[in-house]
Design an enzyme around this catalytic site. Structure first.
Site, PDB file in Angstrom:
ATOM      1  N   GLY A 165      -4.331  -4.370  -4.356  1.00 20.39           N
ATOM      2  CA  GLY A 165      -5.368  -3.287  -4.935  1.00 20.39           C
ATOM      3  C   GLY A 165      -4.748  -2.152  -5.375  1.00 20.39           C
ATOM      4  O   GLY A 165      -4.045  -1.499  -4.303  1.00 20.39           O
ATOM      5  N   HIS A 166      -4.956  -1.377  -6.389  1.00 18.48           N
ATOM      6  CA  HIS A 166      -4.339  -0.261  -6.679  1.00 18.48           C
ATOM      7  C   HIS A 166      -5.562   0.823  -7.150  1.00 18.48           C
ATOM      8  O   HIS A 166      -6.492   0.128  -7.832  1.00 18.48           O
ATOM      9  CB  HIS A 166      -3.778  -0.094  -8.237  1.00 18.48           C
ATOM     10  CG  HIS A 166      -2.143  -0.989  -7.961  1.00 18.48           C
ATOM     11  ND1 HIS A 166      -1.681  -1.075  -6.870  1.00 18.48           N
ATOM     12  CD2 HIS A 166      -1.858  -1.891  -8.983  1.00 18.48           C
ATOM     13  CE1 HIS A 166      -0.607  -1.715  -7.185  1.00 18.48           C
ATOM     14  NE2 HIS A 166      -0.804  -2.306  -8.345  1.00 18.48           N
TER      15      HIS A 166
ATOM     16  N   GLN B 173       2.164  -6.093  -2.986  1.00 19.70           N
ATOM     17  CA  GLN B 173       2.432  -5.803  -1.673  1.00 19.70           C
ATOM     18  C   GLN B 173       3.945  -5.146  -1.660  1.00 19.70           C
ATOM     19  O   GLN B 173       4.111  -4.492  -2.006  1.00 19.70           O
ATOM     20  CB  GLN B 173       2.642  -7.518  -1.230  1.00 19.70           C
ATOM     21  CG  GLN B 173       1.193  -8.246  -1.033  1.00 19.70           C
ATOM     22  CD  GLN B 173       0.638  -8.721  -2.498  1.00 19.70           C
ATOM     23  OE1 GLN B 173       1.598  -9.285  -3.130  1.00 19.70           O
ATOM     24  NE2 GLN B 173      -0.522  -8.508  -2.712  1.00 19.70           N
TER      25      GLN B 173
ATOM     26  N   LYS C 223       2.089   2.377  -5.087  1.00 17.70           N
ATOM     27  CA  LYS C 223       2.974   2.003  -6.407  1.00 17.70           C
ATOM     28  C   LYS C 223       2.130   1.865  -7.607  1.00 17.70           C
ATOM     29  O   LYS C 223       2.516   2.556  -8.482  1.00 17.70           O
ATOM     30  CB  LYS C 223       3.061   0.303  -6.056  1.00 17.70           C
ATOM     31  CG  LYS C 223       4.320  -0.024  -4.823  1.00 17.70           C
ATOM     32  CD  LYS C 223       4.665  -1.422  -4.762  1.00 17.70           C
ATOM     33  CE  LYS C 223       3.131  -2.326  -4.678  1.00 17.70           C
ATOM     34  NZ  LYS C 223       2.981  -2.059  -3.329  1.00 17.70           N
TER      35      LYS C 223
ATOM     36  N   ASP D  59       0.838  -1.291  -0.025  1.00 18.98           N
ATOM     37  CA  ASP D  59      -0.115   0.111   0.003  1.00 18.98           C
ATOM     38  C   ASP D  59       0.855   1.315   0.348  1.00 18.98           C
ATOM     39  O   ASP D  59       0.291   2.202   0.600  1.00 18.98           O
ATOM     40  CB  ASP D  59      -0.925  -0.024   1.050  1.00 18.98           C
ATOM     41  CG  ASP D  59      -1.664  -1.073   1.346  1.00 18.98           C
ATOM     42  OD1 ASP D  59      -2.139  -1.800   0.425  1.00 18.98           O
ATOM     43  OD2 ASP D  59      -1.927  -1.625   2.485  1.00 18.98           O
TER      44      ASP D  59
HETATM   45  P1  IMP Z   1      -2.407 -12.752   1.689  1.00 20.16           P
HETATM   46  O1  IMP Z   1      -1.514 -12.201   0.767  1.00 20.16           O
HETATM   47  O2  IMP Z   1      -3.909 -12.476   1.309  1.00 20.16           O
HETATM   48  O3  IMP Z   1      -2.435 -14.145   1.914  1.00 20.16           O
HETATM   49  O4  IMP Z   1      -2.414 -12.246   3.129  1.00 20.16           O
HETATM   50  C1  IMP Z   1      -1.227 -12.082   3.837  1.00 20.16           C
HETATM   51  C2  IMP Z   1      -0.693 -10.995   4.502  1.00 20.16           C
HETATM   52  O5  IMP Z   1      -0.423  -9.905   3.620  1.00 20.16           O
HETATM   53  C3  IMP Z   1      -1.539 -10.198   5.309  1.00 20.16           C
HETATM   54  O6  IMP Z   1      -1.215  -9.436   6.556  1.00 20.16           O
HETATM   55  C4  IMP Z   1      -2.300  -9.053   4.387  1.00 20.16           C
HETATM   56  O7  IMP Z   1      -2.952  -8.135   5.162  1.00 20.16           O
HETATM   57  C5  IMP Z   1      -1.131  -8.954   3.670  1.00 20.16           C
HETATM   58  N1  IMP Z   1      -1.250  -8.081   2.375  1.00 20.16           N
HETATM   59  C6  IMP Z   1      -1.483  -9.067   1.218  1.00 20.16           C
HETATM   60  N2  IMP Z   1      -1.990  -8.257   0.117  1.00 20.16           N
HETATM   61  C7  IMP Z   1      -1.549  -6.756   0.444  1.00 20.16           C
HETATM   62  C8  IMP Z   1      -1.538  -5.732  -0.023  1.00 20.16           C
HETATM   63  O8  IMP Z   1      -1.938  -5.293  -1.190  1.00 20.16           O
HETATM   64  N3  IMP Z   1      -1.335  -4.611   0.825  1.00 20.16           N
HETATM   65  C9  IMP Z   1      -1.175  -4.723   1.995  1.00 20.16           C
HETATM   66  N4  IMP Z   1      -1.101  -5.929   2.732  1.00 20.16           N
HETATM   67  C10 IMP Z   1      -1.303  -6.883   2.046  1.00 20.16           C
END
Ligand code: IMP
Length: 431
Positions: free
Chosen positions: A40-41, A222, A16, A13
């Site tokens: 998510g953008h 991420q 990017k 977040d």
């Molecule tokens: P997962 O990727 O859904 O398995 O989540 C694993 C961890 O990564 C959790 O703490 C999520 O909140 C975090 N996470 C996954 N995608 C994002 C993102 O795009 N932004 C921020 N945190 C993320």
């Protein structure tokens, strides 16, 4: 200067999408190399807001957009996103999806939620989009890939085989209802028909583009501290957002990458569980959240907010081989009289370090040591060059550069693409 990686330098977040949207104007190709709809953008483009999960944000600039082999794709969500873009007048004919990317199936989503519930207070706080279970099946070599949608018979067969086992897992281990085979198979076949034209050999496509000297952006999802190998395990995602993974994720060699642009907020946010040394205590956390509109694009969850952590950022510069940094949302700090910046951690034994702790217990118990910089208490939105920024804001940026040993090549001061200052010009960022 063809290939530039854009990588999140914190816990995701970082903004990017907006940086990619900006750089995409002068690029030919934008590629995602890992992750899935957990990313998510939100992009403000020509006054319209778009929330993208699968499709790289370059689509709004009409660029060739690649979803690479390292990604996981939820076919239903991808179809919905393509339909939404088309419905709003954005052509998706330039989207290409690697046949080697893995599909997130409905059972992955169901298992993600069920296993989080099972973990109780030990839960990771995933986005519940099925990311972990899909990557787990990929590693176990029982995944279903995008290329399987090209052959309906094979798709159906794999679907039925997988579901026979996954329904047992859902029912017997997680105690949730099984998935209905016929209904799901029909739905998958409809998605498959819609997605077939987008499937391509994206490794070859990127290679050709690079050989022709075209400008390629490799867009990470991420962030560094959510990396499966180098992040704050187990509170991480199930792929590698690091710049090094961009090469394997799209299928090019590491020697083809010229620049690595890290993206960090001028403060830090984190969603989900896990340690967060600079998390703000008291009402100032809510203030940062409100001012920065820090709510998840994918899940709508409140993001935890903290002051800038240079220990974490120095680590990100190291593990990504960052060549420059984009500092986003500097305008959010305009409301604060003083701005603390964490420059060291105090470890449980009382010693202090500037290096990110290699051992999890040290990190879990690390206390931030702050240096406090004067705030500027002025809006920044109209700044077009470094000279337009108040002296204290310039000093903040200079402090980050000096402590990090990496130049700040972009500073974002507002939500729109135009609200970016490039101290040495845009050409210095992505060639
Ligand atoms: P997962 O990727 O859904 O398995 O989540 C694993 C961890 O990564 C959790 O703490 C999520 O909140 C975090 N996470 C996954 N995608 C994002 C993102 O795009 N932004 C921020 N945190 C993320």
């Amino acid at each position: 200067m063809p290939a530039t990686v854009i990588v999140g330098a914190q816990w995701g977040d970082e903004g990017k999408g907006k940086i990619v949207d900006l750089l995409a104007q002068d690029s030919d190709l934008v590629c995602r190399y890992q992750g899935g709809p957990n990313a998510g953008h939100t992009i403000v483009h020509d006054g319209e807001t778009f929330a993208l999960h699968h499709v790289p944000s370059g689509i709004l600039a009409g660029k060739l957009c690649v979803v690479g082999a390292g990604c996981v794709v939820d076919p239903g969500l991808l179809v919905a996103e393509l339909d939404e873009l088309e419905g709003r007048g954005v052509s998706t004919t330039s989207v290409r999806v690697s046949g080697n990317a893995h599909l997130i199936m409905p059972w992955h989503v169901a298992i993600d939620s069920a296993s989080e519930r099972h973990l109780g207070r030990l839960q990771i706080g995933t986005t519940r989009r099925g990311i972990g279970p899909a990557y787990a099946d990929k590693a176990a070599r029982i995944g279903i890939r995008v290329q399987d949608i090209l052959e309906p018979k094979i798709l159906r067969q794999k679907f039925e085989t997988a579901l026979a086992e996954k329904n047992l897992v859902l029912e017997r281990i997680h105690g949730v209802p099984p998935l209905e085979v016929e209904e799901l198979a029909e739905r998958m076949e409809a998605y498959a028909a819609r997605l077939r034209p987008y499937v391509a050999d994206t490794s070859l496509l990127v290679d050709h583009a690079l050989r022709e000297g075209r400008r390629v952006l490799l867009e990470g999802a991420q962030g560094t501290l959510l990396d499966l190998d180098h992040g704050t395990y187990p509170f991480v995602t199930s792929s590698s957002p690091l710049a090094g993974a961009a090469a394997t994720g799209v299928g090019i060699g590491p020697t083809r990458i010229d620049r690595v642009l890290g993206v960090a907020k001028a403060y830090v946010t984190r969603v989900g569980e896990g340690p967060f040394p600079t998390e703000i205590e008291g009402p100032e956390q809510a203030r940062v959240r409100e001012l920065g509109a820090e709510y998840g694009t994918t899940t709508g969850r409140e993001r935890r907010c903290g002051w800038l952590d240079l220990v974490g950022l120095r680590f990100a510069a190291r593990v990504n081989g960052m060549t420059s940094l984009a500092l986003t949302k500097l305008d959010v700090l305009s409301a604060f009289e003083d701005v603390p910046v964490c420059t060291r951690y105090r470890l449980p034994g009382g010693s202090e370090t500037e290096e990110f702790p290699a051992h999890q217990s040290d990190f879990h118990h690390a206390e931030p040591v702050y240096e406090t910089l004067p705030g500027w208490l002025e809006p920044l939105e109209d700044a077009e060059s470094l000279a337009d920024l108040p002296a204290a804001a310039r000093a903040y940026v200079a402090f980050v550069e000096e402590r990090l040993g990496v130049e700040v090549s972009l500073i974002s001061v507002g939500a729109e693409r135009e609200r970016v200052v490039a101290p040495r010009g845009l050409a210095s960022v992505a060639g």
